[in-house]
Design an enzyme around this catalytic site. Structure first.
Site, PDB file in Angstrom:
ATOM      1  N   ARG B 316    -139.298 -67.247  92.899  1.00 44.18           N
ATOM      2  CA  ARG B 316    -138.390 -68.198  92.249  1.00 44.18           C
ATOM      3  C   ARG B 316    -137.335 -68.631  93.255  1.00 44.18           C
ATOM      4  O   ARG B 316    -136.561 -67.800  93.733  1.00 44.18           O
ATOM      5  CB  ARG B 316    -137.688 -67.528  91.052  1.00 44.18           C
ATOM      6  CG  ARG B 316    -138.638 -66.901  90.020  1.00 44.18           C
ATOM      7  CD  ARG B 316    -139.041 -67.864  88.932  1.00 44.18           C
ATOM      8  NE  ARG B 316    -140.177 -67.347  88.173  1.00 44.18           N
ATOM      9  CZ  ARG B 316    -140.067 -66.680  87.012  1.00 44.18           C
ATOM     10  NH1 ARG B 316    -138.872 -66.462  86.479  1.00 44.18           N
ATOM     11  NH2 ARG B 316    -141.149 -66.262  86.378  1.00 44.18           N
ATOM     12  N   GLU B 318    -134.700 -70.064  92.804  1.00 47.77           N
ATOM     13  CA  GLU B 318    -133.441 -70.335  92.110  1.00 47.77           C
ATOM     14  C   GLU B 318    -132.226 -69.961  92.952  1.00 47.77           C
ATOM     15  O   GLU B 318    -132.303 -69.075  93.784  1.00 47.77           O
ATOM     16  CB  GLU B 318    -133.403 -69.553  90.784  1.00 47.77           C
ATOM     17  CG  GLU B 318    -134.289 -70.175  89.735  1.00 47.77           C
ATOM     18  CD  GLU B 318    -134.510 -69.246  88.554  1.00 47.77           C
ATOM     19  OE1 GLU B 318    -134.065 -69.591  87.464  1.00 47.77           O
ATOM     20  OE2 GLU B 318    -135.125 -68.187  88.747  1.00 47.77           O
ATOM     21  N   ARG B 324    -128.943 -59.810  88.312  1.00 50.57           N
ATOM     22  CA  ARG B 324    -130.263 -59.632  87.713  1.00 50.57           C
ATOM     23  C   ARG B 324    -131.328 -60.624  88.184  1.00 50.57           C
ATOM     24  O   ARG B 324    -132.423 -60.654  87.652  1.00 50.57           O
ATOM     25  CB  ARG B 324    -130.162 -59.663  86.186  1.00 50.57           C
ATOM     26  CG  ARG B 324    -129.432 -60.876  85.633  1.00 50.57           C
ATOM     27  CD  ARG B 324    -129.180 -60.778  84.135  1.00 50.57           C
ATOM     28  NE  ARG B 324    -130.139 -61.567  83.368  1.00 50.57           N
ATOM     29  CZ  ARG B 324    -131.096 -61.070  82.621  1.00 50.57           C
ATOM     30  NH1 ARG B 324    -131.256 -59.781  82.513  1.00 50.57           N
ATOM     31  NH2 ARG B 324    -131.907 -61.854  81.958  1.00 50.57           N
ATOM     32  N   HIS B 325    -131.026 -61.437  89.171  1.00 48.22           N
ATOM     33  CA  HIS B 325    -132.011 -62.404  89.667  1.00 48.22           C
ATOM     34  C   HIS B 325    -132.409 -62.114  91.108  1.00 48.22           C
ATOM     35  O   HIS B 325    -131.567 -61.806  91.936  1.00 48.22           O
ATOM     36  CB  HIS B 325    -131.449 -63.830  89.582  1.00 48.22           C
ATOM     37  CG  HIS B 325    -131.394 -64.363  88.198  1.00 48.22           C
ATOM     38  ND1 HIS B 325    -130.254 -64.285  87.421  1.00 48.22           N
ATOM     39  CD2 HIS B 325    -132.330 -64.968  87.425  1.00 48.22           C
ATOM     40  CE1 HIS B 325    -130.497 -64.821  86.229  1.00 48.22           C
ATOM     41  NE2 HIS B 325    -131.747 -65.239  86.202  1.00 48.22           N
ATOM     42  N   GLU B 467    -132.438 -59.456  78.740  1.00 53.18           N
ATOM     43  CA  GLU B 467    -133.836 -59.828  78.555  1.00 53.18           C
ATOM     44  C   GLU B 467    -134.694 -59.217  79.661  1.00 53.18           C
ATOM     45  O   GLU B 467    -134.354 -59.312  80.828  1.00 53.18           O
ATOM     46  CB  GLU B 467    -133.929 -61.366  78.580  1.00 53.18           C
ATOM     47  CG  GLU B 467    -135.319 -61.920  78.424  1.00 53.18           C
ATOM     48  CD  GLU B 467    -135.867 -62.446  79.718  1.00 53.18           C
ATOM     49  OE1 GLU B 467    -135.157 -63.146  80.437  1.00 53.18           O
ATOM     50  OE2 GLU B 467    -137.035 -62.107  80.018  1.00 53.18           O
ATOM     51  N   SER B 470    -140.578 -61.942  78.384  1.00 49.31           N
ATOM     52  CA  SER B 470    -140.742 -63.189  77.659  1.00 49.31           C
ATOM     53  C   SER B 470    -142.205 -63.301  77.288  1.00 49.31           C
ATOM     54  O   SER B 470    -143.062 -63.055  78.132  1.00 49.31           O
ATOM     55  CB  SER B 470    -140.357 -64.371  78.544  1.00 49.31           C
ATOM     56  OG  SER B 470    -139.132 -64.896  78.135  1.00 49.31           O
ATOM     57  N   ARG B 518    -136.626 -55.253  86.870  1.00 49.07           N
ATOM     58  CA  ARG B 518    -135.707 -55.267  85.722  1.00 49.07           C
ATOM     59  C   ARG B 518    -135.939 -54.086  84.794  1.00 49.07           C
ATOM     60  O   ARG B 518    -135.001 -53.526  84.236  1.00 49.07           O
ATOM     61  CB  ARG B 518    -135.875 -56.561  84.914  1.00 49.07           C
ATOM     62  CG  ARG B 518    -135.047 -57.674  85.476  1.00 49.07           C
ATOM     63  CD  ARG B 518    -134.843 -58.785  84.455  1.00 49.07           C
ATOM     64  NE  ARG B 518    -134.306 -59.952  85.157  1.00 49.07           N
ATOM     65  CZ  ARG B 518    -134.213 -61.158  84.637  1.00 49.07           C
ATOM     66  NH1 ARG B 518    -134.627 -61.378  83.394  1.00 49.07           N
ATOM     67  NH2 ARG B 518    -133.707 -62.148  85.317  1.00 49.07           N
TER      68      ARG B 518
END
Lengths: 544, 544
Positions: B316, B318, B324-325, B467, B470, B518
């Site tokens: 990712r 991002e 948490r990323h 979270e 998913s 996670r």
């Protein structure tokens, strides 16, 4: 369960089992077929009202039809019990079962009777639909006949034992259909027929003798329509065996005190050097995809994990368009402390792979048979204690057989193949270790032999004359490592963190790497690595 | 075993156990230290001849020294038996053992005696070197005292039981050293001291009260020198737990009939859409790194595998710089046929994670204790049958607590955290499923609710208010899928092979994805995902 009854099923193309017309379609054709199916579906919806009317004429209209979309949108949990097709056996004779699967073949015998072969995973069962006064109307048989192959269907029926053994299905019972619903329709003309994709060379030879014309599905077409190609028994088996290989690899190593780790695939600079890397921009920094977890798994050893393994993606931007190279594959990697000798690593290789081959032979008979039916192969020959030859012994064997090889160079593919033959003849094994390779042909981090710096503490492992494993003792001395990196033309600045790792107290260690796809390919003697990768990547293929 | 005896050991910096001087070094300093060590080593080599001479004066000179390089180049297999430090116990009292490990601490008591704590994996043992007339000379004690911390050493000695329990080592026996060889010297001043890296917050609080100055090792420094940071008990435990999590994930799914697969990470176009992709050139074609195996695992379902899972790298791009990323992590992915309802997927989540948490609590006590000592945490609260709440029930709970949330939007991190608290108070669990999310906040391939297209057949799973999973039912109807992709602004041409997969007979299906890092972070209540990734990648970190 609600259902609509498509009165217009006769408008769908008739399915002719014996058609020998090549059905490979272009993407445009697929789209066209899809549009056709969509029109058909809409037409069905339009005529639904009419259907309800005519349903009155069919007292069994509630027993069949297309499932409404909302029914498969998780509307409700009915509590009904489903039976796996693979578990249908004579013990269930007389019971009513509910099954779901793909309509593999639809064979109308008359207007009163149709045979359906339904498949789920690798299991198939024959289902019989006959007009009767309890539940099956002529319209229901028509509906079944009009289904397109590979459509997903739900069948309720009673298990029965046929008089004669059923050829061509895995399950030896029949299901007498009482209800039939279509969950999802396939396009009427598939780009690949599963039967065509599943044929063996023997079938083609036979057909040639009888003059029958069979469709041959080429490797590229298979890959273009991989989701269909995957459904053949051989492919279902191949990827299940791949899963087993990985499991045995993990289980064996865990039992030997190894820890499974994950190292980054996005790495700075140019990985271990060399040109064959995929480069990319990482937030403004030059980065590339790891060609192997080599440097990182060694750093995990420096980090005190003692024995580690990794199963992960490996990227090679090589231009090799061969039967055995991929641009992306799954690496099975091992790294471990050694006390005295890199033969400790060879011992792990030996025991791991003998255990793996034993397991596959003992526990995957069904899968191996499925592959064998389409791609016949001789079982792998291997010894209880794996043969080890030095590189120079290999060179000597080749020389005696008339093949000249540079004793300080590498073996090419041909020489490897030849040596495999010679070893098989002499030692009766398809699996052996060749060790003490010339230093010049090994990566910079390979430990030199103590008695001759022209050779290295390294090894390759061969299956059926092809290399599947490369391993070695690594250099854990930072000065020697720096010297070797420089000698190999690597800019040591780009790997300084790696080299520094050995300055903080690093144990002697070694390890090896294996390609998962190659293990499966060579164990099953498949001729192309694209057969053992779900979605292979080579210099020409990035899709699907 | 041959050895050189460094007479010049007094030139190495004295090792002061109680030094409170900050030892975090810059890269330049590391290099300098390395050069210093190298000079030292060369000096030792030069004085080797002299050493041999003076060795004559030391009758026990053969019992210690630096191992010659050639000795660790796989020269020979001695046949000697090694004992693992972790297996040293009172049953071995009186036996002579041979161990290898890192010299974690070197504590000279006098010129006659030195204590060494030797570590291997997570085990430590105290070794005692005292001058005696049988094998230990004053020079040997001097040699031991001069060793740098974290150097790899071989010790031969006799196991003994000390009068008092030993604080600070895992093994409750001592080794009376008779031979001591250094296999690989660490630089004298390490950029991180393992003791510093292993301190808990409590130690810092205590030190503050007593006025003692302790070195605090920041997260960035830890990651810069990860191979040292990895050696702390908490980190050794964390990554062993990570390995367990993956094993349980695999084992549970295999026992439920799932097949492990591998899908490509190099994909055409722009993955599932969105901007957060790493782009690269693939042999002249635009490509990117897969943001998840989503499309491919669904295609495996279309390919007839029924139930699949994958453990693999996820990328990712991002710009999230949060606790948490990560830009690269390990995805645990599941996809499966469903018969009627996506709760069949939730059932797998439920049973899988309860089994996982049970296993960790029952079988990883040592590892959890090690983490707890440095980073104290409350055990995770979870129910035997996982709580399921609808998204709107969650919204209502938040509203009642004074937090307004858009019932058609997503929950932000704060709202999730708050809801986690509320659920804990009301239901006494840190682990629950929130389902039926608004369609607008889910990916295009998510199946709509049958009764309200503003909502979807989807779910998230939370641990301690964050979270981790998913999941959803997927759209298996090609027309609906096309419509939804278009509605989400995706160029359907770029995913045509994926959409076409559903035209060949596709069963209803669903699945979920979890981030391995996670799971470990939240199960152990660690505050930063960088603690659960061996070599984390975030927008600012690509090295090491």
């Amino acid at each position: 369960m609600a259902s609509t009854k498509p009165e217009s099923s006769q408008t769908s193309p008739s399915v002719d089992e014996n058609s020998s017309e090549p059905l490979n379609l272009s993407k445009k054709q697929v789209k066209k077929e899809a549009q056709k199916a969509e029109r058909l579906r809409k037409q069905q919806e339009v005529t639904a009202a009419a259907a309800v009317e005519s349903a009155e004429a069919d007292p069994f209209s509630g027993n069949y039809g297309d499932i409404l979309t909302e029914e498969i949108q998780s509307k409700a949990i009915s509590g009904r019990r489903w039976t796996e097709i693979g578990s249908l056996d004579i013990e269930l004779a007389g019971s009513t079962v509910l099954i779901r699967g793909a309509a593999q073949t639809i064979r109308p015998v008359s207007k009163k009777m149709v045979f359906l072969v339904v498949r789920h995973y690798v299991s198939t069962v024959q289902c019989v639909l006959v007009i009767n006064k309890e539940c099956v109307s002529p319209q229901m048989v028509k509906f079944a006949t009009g289904l397109s192959k590979e459509s997903i269907i739900d069948i309720e029926g009673v298990v029965s034992i046929p008089k004669d053994p059923i050829k061509g299905t895995t399950q030896q019972v029949e299901v007498q259909v009482t209800k039939l619903f279509c969950v999802n329709r396939a396009v009427p003309n598939l780009p690949i027929n599963i039967e065509d994709a599943a044929r063996s060379e023997m079938e083609f030879e036979k057909a040639e003798q009888t003059g029958e014309q069979l469709v041959r599905v080429g490797q590229d077409t298979r890959l273009n329509y991989r989701v269909l190609d995957m459904r053949t028994p051989a492919n279902q088996a191949t990827f299940r065996i791949q899963c087993h290989v990985e499991n045995i690899f993990r289980r064996f190593l865990l039992s030997e005190g190894f820890v499974g780790i994950h190292t980054p695939k996005l790495v700075p600079g140019s990985s271990e050097g060399g040109a064959a890397v995929f480069k990319l921009d990482y937030k403004g920094q030059p980065a590339c995809l790891a060609q192997s977890p080599q440097l990182y798994k060694q750093m995990a050893i420096c980090g005190g994990f003692g024995r580690v393994f990794e199963v992960g993606s490996v990227f090679r931007a090589e231009d090799s368009y061969t039967h055995r190279h991929l641009c992306e594959f799954v690496g099975l990697d091992v790294e471990m402390e050694i006390k005295e000798h890199y033969f400790e690593v060879c011992d792990i290789v030996d025991r791991l792979f003998v255990a793996m081959f034993d397991y596959l032979n003992e526990n995957c008979k069904k899968e191996l048979d499925a592959i064998n039916r389409q791609y016949p192969f001789e079982p792998l020959k291997y010894l209880r204690k794996t043969l080890r030859l030095t590189f120079l012994e290999g060179v000597k064997m080749l020389k005696e057989a008339g093949v000249e090889v540079d004793p300080f160079g590498d073996l090419n593919t041909e020489a490897e193949k030849k040596l495999g033959q010679l070893v098989r003849e002499k030692y009766d094994t398809d699996f052996y270790i060749l060790y003490r390779y010339p230093l010049a042909v090994r990566p910079f981090y390979t430990m030199l032999c103590y008695d001759d710096p022209a050779y290295s503490n390294s090894f390759d492992v061969f299956v059926r004359g092809e290399e599947i494993i490369s391993g070695a003792q690594r250099i854990h001395l930072p000065e020697l490592l720096t010297k070797r990196a420089e000698a190999c033309g690597i800019d040591v600045k780009t790997i300084s963190t790696y080299i520094d790792s050995f300055r903080y107290g690093a144990p002697p260690h070694g390890g090896f790497g294996v390609g998962l796809e190659r293990v499966v390919m060579l164990f099953c003697a498949l001729n192309n690595i694209r057969k053992t990768s779900l979605f292979p990547r080579d210099p020409q293929r990035l899709v699907p």
